[in-house]
Design a protein around this motif. Structure first.
Motif, PDB file in Angstrom:
ATOM      1  N   ASP A 211     -13.512 -37.586  14.306  1.00 44.26           N
ATOM      2  CA  ASP A 211     -12.750 -37.362  13.071  1.00 44.26           C
ATOM      3  C   ASP A 211     -13.111 -38.452  12.062  1.00 44.26           C
ATOM      4  O   ASP A 211     -13.680 -39.481  12.433  1.00 44.26           O
ATOM      5  CB  ASP A 211     -11.253 -37.440  13.434  1.00 44.26           C
ATOM      6  CG  ASP A 211     -10.335 -37.094  12.266  1.00 44.26           C
ATOM      7  OD1 ASP A 211     -10.806 -36.523  11.261  1.00 44.26           O
ATOM      8  OD2 ASP A 211      -9.122 -37.391  12.368  1.00 44.26           O
ATOM      9  N   LYS A 213     -11.029 -40.561   9.360  1.00 44.44           N
ATOM     10  CA  LYS A 213      -9.656 -40.769   8.862  1.00 44.44           C
ATOM     11  C   LYS A 213      -9.619 -41.292   7.439  1.00 44.44           C
ATOM     12  O   LYS A 213      -8.647 -41.080   6.721  1.00 44.44           O
ATOM     13  CB  LYS A 213      -8.922 -41.766   9.755  1.00 44.44           C
ATOM     14  CG  LYS A 213      -8.708 -41.221  11.125  1.00 44.44           C
ATOM     15  CD  LYS A 213      -7.435 -41.711  11.763  1.00 44.44           C
ATOM     16  CE  LYS A 213      -7.460 -41.219  13.167  1.00 44.44           C
ATOM     17  NZ  LYS A 213      -6.343 -40.689  13.750  1.00 44.44           N
ATOM     18  N   GLY A 225      -4.579 -38.042   7.269  1.00 41.76           N
ATOM     19  CA  GLY A 225      -4.399 -37.264   8.498  1.00 41.76           C
ATOM     20  C   GLY A 225      -5.729 -36.890   9.136  1.00 41.76           C
ATOM     21  O   GLY A 225      -5.779 -36.446  10.285  1.00 41.76           O
ATOM     22  N   TYR A 267      -4.351 -35.389  24.102  1.00 41.04           N
ATOM     23  CA  TYR A 267      -5.424 -35.770  23.181  1.00 41.04           C
ATOM     24  C   TYR A 267      -5.650 -37.266  23.339  1.00 41.04           C
ATOM     25  O   TYR A 267      -4.730 -38.051  23.149  1.00 41.04           O
ATOM     26  CB  TYR A 267      -4.949 -35.393  21.784  1.00 41.04           C
ATOM     27  CG  TYR A 267      -5.651 -35.966  20.578  1.00 41.04           C
ATOM     28  CD1 TYR A 267      -5.730 -37.335  20.352  1.00 41.04           C
ATOM     29  CD2 TYR A 267      -6.184 -35.123  19.609  1.00 41.04           C
ATOM     30  CE1 TYR A 267      -6.340 -37.842  19.215  1.00 41.04           C
ATOM     31  CE2 TYR A 267      -6.781 -35.626  18.460  1.00 41.04           C
ATOM     32  CZ  TYR A 267      -6.857 -36.986  18.274  1.00 41.04           C
ATOM     33  OH  TYR A 267      -7.442 -37.502  17.157  1.00 41.04           O
ATOM     34  N   ASN A 283      -2.322 -38.488  21.836  1.00 39.50           N
ATOM     35  CA  ASN A 283      -1.464 -37.540  21.147  1.00 39.50           C
ATOM     36  C   ASN A 283      -1.084 -36.442  22.127  1.00 39.50           C
ATOM     37  O   ASN A 283      -1.801 -36.181  23.097  1.00 39.50           O
ATOM     38  CB  ASN A 283      -2.172 -36.940  19.923  1.00 39.50           C
ATOM     39  CG  ASN A 283      -2.354 -37.982  18.824  1.00 39.50           C
ATOM     40  OD1 ASN A 283      -1.519 -38.872  18.662  1.00 39.50           O
ATOM     41  ND2 ASN A 283      -3.446 -37.891  18.092  1.00 39.50           N
ATOM     42  N   ARG A 285      -0.762 -33.188  21.626  1.00 39.01           N
ATOM     43  CA  ARG A 285      -1.033 -31.900  20.973  1.00 39.01           C
ATOM     44  C   ARG A 285      -2.489 -31.884  20.552  1.00 39.01           C
ATOM     45  O   ARG A 285      -3.173 -32.897  20.641  1.00 39.01           O
ATOM     46  CB  ARG A 285      -0.134 -31.803  19.741  1.00 39.01           C
ATOM     47  CG  ARG A 285      -0.058 -33.194  19.069  1.00 39.01           C
ATOM     48  CD  ARG A 285      -0.186 -33.256  17.648  1.00 39.01           C
ATOM     49  NE  ARG A 285      -0.273 -34.635  17.185  1.00 39.01           N
ATOM     50  CZ  ARG A 285      -1.332 -35.136  16.568  1.00 39.01           C
ATOM     51  NH1 ARG A 285      -2.401 -34.395  16.367  1.00 39.01           N
ATOM     52  NH2 ARG A 285      -1.358 -36.380  16.162  1.00 39.01           N
ATOM     53  N   GLY A 287      -5.584 -32.087  18.039  1.00 42.55           N
ATOM     54  CA  GLY A 287      -5.822 -32.831  16.810  1.00 42.55           C
ATOM     55  C   GLY A 287      -5.972 -31.881  15.637  1.00 42.55           C
ATOM     56  O   GLY A 287      -6.376 -30.735  15.788  1.00 42.55           O
ATOM     57  N   ASP A 288      -5.630 -32.395  14.488  1.00 43.91           N
ATOM     58  CA  ASP A 288      -5.881 -31.692  13.239  1.00 43.91           C
ATOM     59  C   ASP A 288      -6.670 -32.667  12.397  1.00 43.91           C
ATOM     60  O   ASP A 288      -6.122 -33.666  11.967  1.00 43.91           O
ATOM     61  CB  ASP A 288      -4.534 -31.353  12.572  1.00 43.91           C
ATOM     62  CG  ASP A 288      -4.704 -30.443  11.379  1.00 43.91           C
ATOM     63  OD1 ASP A 288      -5.855 -30.273  10.928  1.00 43.91           O
ATOM     64  OD2 ASP A 288      -3.704 -29.904  10.899  1.00 43.91           O
ATOM     65  N   PRO A 289      -7.947 -32.500  12.232  1.00 46.24           N
ATOM     66  CA  PRO A 289      -8.772 -31.297  12.333  1.00 46.24           C
ATOM     67  C   PRO A 289      -9.394 -30.933  13.689  1.00 46.24           C
ATOM     68  O   PRO A 289      -9.965 -29.846  13.799  1.00 46.24           O
ATOM     69  CB  PRO A 289      -9.907 -31.606  11.355  1.00 46.24           C
ATOM     70  CG  PRO A 289     -10.036 -33.079  11.342  1.00 46.24           C
ATOM     71  CD  PRO A 289      -8.674 -33.621  11.597  1.00 46.24           C
ATOM     72  N   GLU A 290      -9.336 -31.750  14.712  1.00 43.38           N
ATOM     73  CA  GLU A 290     -10.193 -31.515  15.879  1.00 43.38           C
ATOM     74  C   GLU A 290     -10.052 -30.127  16.514  1.00 43.38           C
ATOM     75  O   GLU A 290     -11.018 -29.593  17.072  1.00 43.38           O
ATOM     76  CB  GLU A 290      -9.949 -32.579  16.952  1.00 43.38           C
ATOM     77  CG  GLU A 290     -10.425 -33.988  16.574  1.00 43.38           C
ATOM     78  CD  GLU A 290      -9.349 -34.851  15.951  1.00 43.38           C
ATOM     79  OE1 GLU A 290      -8.448 -34.304  15.278  1.00 43.38           O
ATOM     80  OE2 GLU A 290      -9.378 -36.081  16.120  1.00 43.38           O
TER      81      GLU A 290
END
Ligand code: AMP
Ligand code: GLY
Length: 436
Positions: A211, A213, A225, A267, A283, A285, A287-290
């Motif tokens: 990602d 950041k 994010g 995550y 995390n 959940r 990832g956003d964007p992953e």
């Protein structure tokens, strides 16, 4: 039997989850604080509600007749939405509030790693007395990362020697009003993400993703994010080898072993350092964007993972298309510090498909936080939409993403053109070579 799945959340990540369930034998219902037009288009029902309100989500799950749920955002996990749905008999792929603390409480996360001898834990201390924290900063021999213990949308961490100096670090812990902070050794290296699907003690890992950041090109500016991300056609990234990837997998497996009964996505955010792979954070959940890199190349039916998790059976082994992906977010001008909402979003999806075909690849559009009005789609103050290119190499995937974005009406929108370009990928490779 056709399953009825409730998807909680309305960002790009959740659009990717929705898309992964579109071809499956299920009826999809979704709820989120914002109406995501991409999700609404493929869902049988879409309800706008506060996803941190467990009762509201549970009521909608009831109305929809859901027998399974997937939770995207961490705030919903922290609010106990998985607990409420599980109690209502809706099996939820997402941890309960208690297990989600691996993400939602960074002090817990570090202590948990230490107590369970999870590999890759940096040197750290936790503080709820900010005078003591300030003193620790003054006396520590080296740079520290300063992390508020609670959720900050990825925007609360400050790293000494990178974003701030010692005086600013002291001022930050004193002035920002956090109840509790974690001070930990600054890790230097290249970051990458590995996400795992977890249930019944089984761990199924997905390809590594990197990602970006920082808000601006060249990794400048404030943390966001996440502005975009890429993955390679292999499990690892160009700056890593298979052993590095397996070190990260080992950390995830040890963590799942130590966490009793975890279910959902775990995550791992890792730093590849001169001393091997270290954990930046976990995390609870996708990832956003992953998620937008991972789910498009997942050949295994995601619904099969969810139903196996619910039945208590072995999770299916995952298979991935040997394709690279590059994801780029378009964000409103001024994001993240002074975002300006209200710009029109126009993406020509048919044109995108043609562009992708020229490269023998795929282009996917994911909506995130947009305002879907009668006269069109407009930006809000958060990330607007993402374009993902999928192709044989990172370079081709990047070209697809750029070509589609260039057609997307850039007025009022900004993106990082450097993500996934050969120059930046090479810089990562050189960086790791210098460290080793
Ligand atoms: P987080 O909110 O924990 O994801 O942290 C945001 C970002 O801060 C990470 O992606 C890293 O770039 C950086 N960061 C967090 N912890 C450390 C650390 N111990 N050393 C260096 N950078 C860090
Ligand atoms: N991409 C960072 C996150 O989802 O937290």
């Amino acid at each position: 039997m056709t399953e009825t799945v409730l998807l909680v959340g309305g960002g790009g990540r959740e659009h990717a989850i929705a898309r992964a369930l579109t071809d499956a034998d299920c009826a999809l219902y979704a709820c989120a604080g914002n109406k995501n037009p991409g999700i609404a288009r493929v869902a049988a029902g879409f309800e706008t509600l506060e996803t941190t309100n467990p009762t509201a989500v549970r009521t909608y799950a009831d109305e929809a007749g859901a027998d399974l749920a997937v939770i995207g955002p961490e705030a919903a996990l922290e609010a106990g939405v998985a607990d409420a749905l599980d109690e209502a008999g809706v099996y939820t792929f997402g941890p309960r509030e208690e297990e989600a603390r691996i993400e939602t409480d960074k002090a817990f996360q570090r202590r948990f790693m230490r107590e369970n001898d999870i590999p890759g834990c940096p040197d750290f201390e936790t503080f709820d007395d900010m005078d003591a924290a300030a003193e620790y900063i003054r006396e520590y021999d080296g740079d520290l990362a300063i992390k508020p213990a609670g959720l900050t949308g990825g925007k609360g961490v400050r790293v000494m020697g990178d974003q701030i100096d010692e005086d600013e670090a002291v001022e930050y812990v004193r002035e920002s009003g956090y109840d509790r902070v974690v001070l930990e050794e600054r890790l230097v290296g290249e970051e990458f993400t590995v996400q795992a699907l977890v249930a019944n003690g089984d761990v199924r890992v997905t390809p590594a993703v990197q990602d970006h950041k920082r808000a601006y090109e060249g990794d400048d500016g404030p943390n966001t994010g996440g502005m975009g991300s890429y993955s390679d056609a292999t499990l690892e990234l160009p700056f890593m080898n298979r052993d590095d990837y397996m070190e990260a997998v080992d950390v995830i497996e040890s963590t799942v072993d130590a966490l009793d009964g975890y279910k959902g996505v775990l995550y791992g955010q890792f730093m590849l350092t001169a001393d091997g792979v270290k954990v930046v954070e976990f995390n609870a959940r996708f990832g956003d964007p992953e998620a937008m890199n991972t789910l498009p190349v997942l050949n295994t039916d995601f619904l099969d993972v969810l139903t196996a998790a619910r039945e208590g059976s072995e999770l299916p082994q995952l298979s991935f298309a040997p394709k690279a992906t590059v994801c780029k977010y378009a964000v409103p001008d001024g994001y993240p510090t002074d975002p300006e909402a209200g710009a029109a979003v126009t993406v020509d999806e048919d044109g995108a498909a043609e562009i992708a075909a020229d490269f023998d690849g795929e282009a996917i559009l994911y909506y995130a936080s947009v305002d879907d009005r009668e006269d069109g789609i407009y930006t809000t103050t958060s990330r607007s939409f993402a374009v993902v290119g999928v192709a044989g190499s990172i370079t081709e995937a990047e070209e697809i993403a750029e070509a589609v974005l260039s057609e997307a009406g850039e007025d009022g929108l900004r993106m990082r053109h450097d993500i996934g370009k050969p120059d930046l990928v090479q810089q990562r490779i050189d960086h790791v070579e210098e460290l080793r």
